[in-house]
Design an enzyme around this catalytic site. Structure first.
Site, PDB file in Angstrom:
ATOM      1  N   HIS A  75      -8.078   1.882 -10.953  1.00 22.38           N
ATOM      2  CA  HIS A  75      -7.045   2.260 -11.920  1.00 22.38           C
ATOM      3  C   HIS A  75      -6.394   1.001 -12.483  1.00 22.38           C
ATOM      4  O   HIS A  75      -5.489   0.429 -11.883  1.00 22.38           O
ATOM      5  CB  HIS A  75      -6.005   3.152 -11.241  1.00 22.38           C
ATOM      6  CG  HIS A  75      -5.122   3.897 -12.209  1.00 22.38           C
ATOM      7  ND1 HIS A  75      -4.995   3.552 -13.531  1.00 22.38           N
ATOM      8  CD2 HIS A  75      -4.330   4.985 -12.032  1.00 22.38           C
ATOM      9  CE1 HIS A  75      -4.153   4.386 -14.130  1.00 22.38           C
ATOM     10  NE2 HIS A  75      -3.737   5.278 -13.231  1.00 22.38           N
ATOM     11  N   TYR A  90       0.284   0.330 -14.234  1.00 22.27           N
ATOM     12  CA  TYR A  90       0.271   0.149 -12.782  1.00 22.27           C
ATOM     13  C   TYR A  90      -0.219  -1.261 -12.445  1.00 22.27           C
ATOM     14  O   TYR A  90      -0.428  -2.086 -13.334  1.00 22.27           O
ATOM     15  CB  TYR A  90      -0.546   1.254 -12.126  1.00 22.27           C
ATOM     16  CG  TYR A  90       0.061   2.615 -12.370  1.00 22.27           C
ATOM     17  CD1 TYR A  90       1.344   2.918 -11.899  1.00 22.27           C
ATOM     18  CD2 TYR A  90      -0.603   3.585 -13.118  1.00 22.27           C
ATOM     19  CE1 TYR A  90       1.936   4.155 -12.148  1.00 22.27           C
ATOM     20  CE2 TYR A  90      -0.011   4.826 -13.374  1.00 22.27           C
ATOM     21  CZ  TYR A  90       1.260   5.096 -12.887  1.00 22.27           C
ATOM     22  OH  TYR A  90       1.853   6.312 -13.136  1.00 22.27           O
ATOM     23  N   HIS A 131      -2.169   2.251 -17.691  1.00 23.33           N
ATOM     24  CA  HIS A 131      -0.891   2.972 -17.685  1.00 23.33           C
ATOM     25  C   HIS A 131       0.279   2.225 -17.059  1.00 23.33           C
ATOM     26  O   HIS A 131       1.256   2.836 -16.630  1.00 23.33           O
ATOM     27  CB  HIS A 131      -1.050   4.338 -17.014  1.00 23.33           C
ATOM     28  CG  HIS A 131      -2.144   5.163 -17.608  1.00 23.33           C
ATOM     29  ND1 HIS A 131      -2.691   6.252 -16.972  1.00 23.33           N
ATOM     30  CD2 HIS A 131      -2.823   5.032 -18.773  1.00 23.33           C
ATOM     31  CE1 HIS A 131      -3.651   6.762 -17.725  1.00 23.33           C
ATOM     32  NE2 HIS A 131      -3.752   6.039 -18.826  1.00 23.33           N
TER      33      HIS A 131
END
Length: 374
Positions: A177, A182, A180
């Protein structure tokens, strides 16, 4: 107006196999990763296994799990989000894999570290601080602490260990990931990365942490075990954020990741139909594929008439809609795979209905659906 020929092409275009490394998918439909918080103590149970298996049985080609925390104290911010470490959580995930495979599907976990967005005092390690590249939050304000070089090595090791565990318990690949706002994305973004130690500065320097992490994951798994990497321009609460302002900058950002071992790039947008740069109709996924040469997943309000425009996007009821414009882009090889989010929460049978030209029968999305795993 949608023509009969366009509608007929939809299943034909979606229902084509796709292969990368050891992974072969029966079609181009992907379940997007969506945090659901139904894993008390970080352990996915039978309801989580059934939730994913139900969608695999209904024709989803690939399931990407909700984000799962790697084994670093500051990685998470909820004790109901699943972990990807510890015997109890991994055994839970093994049962999820078995259920999805038993339903005929393929599944990869999304490995996640929230970084500076962590809420201190929350689980799974309440005493852990919020930590990111520079101790700066997504608004550019001081928060938490900056990760030391030793911390970075620990985080990289945690991702590599999680990827190795994923292969060991039977997953079909992994997704990192990097979107977004993070942790990985915080290193990529100039607003949150003010480091001067070689992990900050120009685009290539800001990509160093992500590239080292990818390389460590690549070394921890088999050579043909696929590594997906999710990226985005937008961040939570910063929807106009940009990592790359031009195709040239995007190529500089992606090249180190590709060289480190990424197999598939997952380009997250909120509206798949919007062009990314002036002078071209290509969306972000289209540009990512063009400049990287790698297979790409597109995503962004697929199959719903209410676009995802922020937190309220989860609250707004949405009716099912056709996907003919998306299919036309897929036919042109603008991207390779299509990730579906809220529409698959609303209707576990969405993929089957898409593959059978029955999307007019797909169930609408409503926020009440978020209260349970259906």
């Amino acid at each position: 107006m949608t023509s009969a020929s366009q509608t007929a092409r939809t299943p034909q275009t979606l229902d084509r196999p796709f292969s990368v490394g050891s992974l072969t998918l029966p079609n181009r439909i992907v379940m997007a990763p969506m945090t659901r918080e139904f894993s008390p103590g970080g352990v996915p149970g039978a309801d989580v296994a059934e939730y994913y298996a139900r969608r695999a049985a209904a024709g989803v080609g690939l399931i990407i799990t909700e984000g799962t925390y790697v084994d670093h104290a500051s990685a998470g911010t909820s004790d109901r989000v699943p972990r990807f470490y510890g015997d109890d959580a991994l055994e839970g995930w093994r049962k999820v894999v078995d259920a999805v495979h038993g339903a005929g599907g393929k599944i990869i976990p999304q490995l996640w570290h929230v970084g500076i967005t962590r809420d201190e005092g929350k689980g799974p390690v309440p005493s852990a601080p919020a930590a990111g590249p520079s101790g700066i939050d997504l608004d550019g304000q001081p928060k938490g602490s900056a990760l030391t070089a030793e911390d970075l090595a620990d985080v990289i090791r945690a991702f590599a260990d999680a990827a190795a565990a994923a292969e060991r318990i039977g997953f079909d690949g992994v997704e990192l990931h990097g979107a977004h706002g993070y942790l990985i994305d915080q290193f990529l973004w100039e607003r949150t990365n003010r480091r001067t130690d070689g992990y900050g500065g120009d685009i290539e320097a800001r990509t160093r942490f992500a590239a080292e992490l990818v390389a460590a994951v690549r070394a921890a798994v088999s050579p043909d075990f696929p590594i997906f990497f999710r990226l985005s321009q937008w961040k939570a609460g910063s929807y106009d954020a940009r990592l790359a302002h031009s195709p040239e900058e995007l190529e500089r950002l992606l090249t180190p990741l590709v060289n480190a071992g990424v197999d598939v790039l997952h380009a997250s947008t909120r509206r798949y139909w919007l062009p990314e740069f002036e002078g071209s109709d290509l969306n972000l996924a289209g540009w990512v594929k063009k400049v990287s040469g790698k297979p790409v997943v597109t995503v962004g309000s697929v199959g719903l008439d209410q676009e995802f425009i922020g937190p309220k996007g989860w609250a707004a009821p949405s009716a099912s809609t056709g996907i003919e414009p998306l299919v036309e882009r897929l036919e042109r090889d603008e991207f390779d795979l299509v990730a579906v989010g809220r529409a698959l929460i609303a209707d576990p049978e969405w993929a089957a209905k898409a593959l059978e030209s029955r999307l007019a029968d797909a169930l609408p999305f409503d926020k009440s659906l978020l209260k349970s795993l259906v």
